[in-house]
Design an enzyme around this catalytic site. Sequence first.
Site, PDB file in Angstrom:
ATOM      1  N   HIS A   1       0.912  -1.150  -0.119  1.00 52.96           N
ATOM      2  CA  HIS A   1      -0.123   0.084  -0.131  1.00 52.96           C
ATOM      3  C   HIS A   1       0.790   1.298  -0.097  1.00 52.96           C
ATOM      4  O   HIS A   1       2.263   1.063   0.495  1.00 52.96           O
ATOM      5  CB  HIS A   1      -0.999  -0.100   1.321  1.00 52.96           C
ATOM      6  N   CYS A   2       0.237   2.275  -0.478  1.00 52.23           N
ATOM      7  CA  CYS A   2       0.749   3.758  -0.488  1.00 52.23           C
ATOM      8  C   CYS A   2      -0.151   4.479   0.235  1.00 52.23           C
ATOM      9  O   CYS A   2      -0.976   4.188   1.114  1.00 52.23           O
ATOM     10  CB  CYS A   2       1.300   4.056  -1.749  1.00 52.23           C
TER      11      CYS A   2
END
Length: 340
Positions: free
Chosen positions: A93-94
Site C-alpha cells: 500500500h501507499c
Amino acid sequence: MLHEISIQEYYKKAPLIPLVDVRSPGEFQQGHIVGAVNIPLFSDEERAAVGTVYKKKTKEKAVELGYEYVTPKLQWFLDESANVAKGGAIAIHCWRGGMRSHSFAEHLHNNGFEEVYIIEGGYKAFRNYVLDFFEQDISLHILGGYTGSGKTFILDELKLMGEQVVNLEGLAHHKGSAFGSLGETSQPSSQHFENELFEYWRHLDTEQPVWLEDESARIGCVQIPKALHAQMRSSQLYFIDIPKKERAKLLVEEYACFDPNHLAKAINGIAKRLGGQNVKTALDALEVKDYFQVAMITLQYYDKAYLNGVGKRDPEMVQRVPLRSVNHVENAKQLVEIEK
C-alpha cells in the site's frame, strides 16, 4: 496474480498477509498500519523533489524523475520484499492506492512474486477505517479516581482476572499529568496512537464491556479519538475514593526514584495552578527529599482538578466507591463485585 482488496477484506484474511508500506520514511514515521514493513519507493528528499516538479512543471516530468530515483533500487525492492513475504503472498500500500503501490506491486509480480495484493485507497482508506471503528457503540466501564489511586495497577489486575482492559496511558507512553513523561519513552503521534489503539482493540470482543481509565481528551501530546472520548464521558464512571495520605504514599513509591531536577521541572509546570507559595514549599521539600510533602502539596491541585471534571458528568452515571487503601488486588476485586 495481482489482486486489489479493500482494507476490510485484508483484515478478514487469516493469517494476515505480510504488508509493505512503500511511502517515504517520514510518512511512515508519522503513522502506519501496525505490523507493516516500510520499503520506501522514495526517500523523504526524493519525494519532496518529485512533488516540486509535479507542481512547477508537469506530471510527465515528475514521473520521469521518479523513475530516475527508483531504477537503481529495483533489485533492493525485490530482496527486501522477499524477506517480508518469505515465499508467500504479500500486500502493498501507499498513501491512496495510486501509482506508488501499483508500480511496486507490478514490479514484484513481474519478477516472481505470484500472489501480490494492493490495498485499495491505501493508508488513507485505513485511516478512515480506524476512525469509523471508534464510531461504533462500545460498552465501556470507566475507572476514575484521584491521582495516586493506583488506577493503572487496578487495570492490570482486572486484566489478570479476565476482564477486557485497554491501557490508554500505556499506549500513549504518558501517565497523563505534568509528571506523566517521567520514565516513559517518547510519545507516538496522535495518528499513530490511534492506529495502535485500533490494533489492540480489534482483537477484543466488542460485545463485552471494556475497562478504561478516565482521561481528558489529551494524554500528554496525543489525542484520544473524539468519538471514543465522547463515549467515555457518557459511560458509567466508577470513582474510587481513597484517602489522600494513602495516595501520597503510593506517589512517593512511584516517583521518588526520578531525578530531582526532573521533578522540580514538573512542579514548575503546574506553578500557576499550584500558586507561588505552594510551589516554593514543594520545591523546598524536594530539596530535602521530603517526597511525601511534595506529593501532598501537588495533590491539592490534582484533586481539585479531577473533582471539577467529575462534576461535569451526569451524576446518575457516577458511582463513588470508597476504598481504604491502594491495594490494587483487593480494589480490583471490589470493582468486579460492584460491576456485577
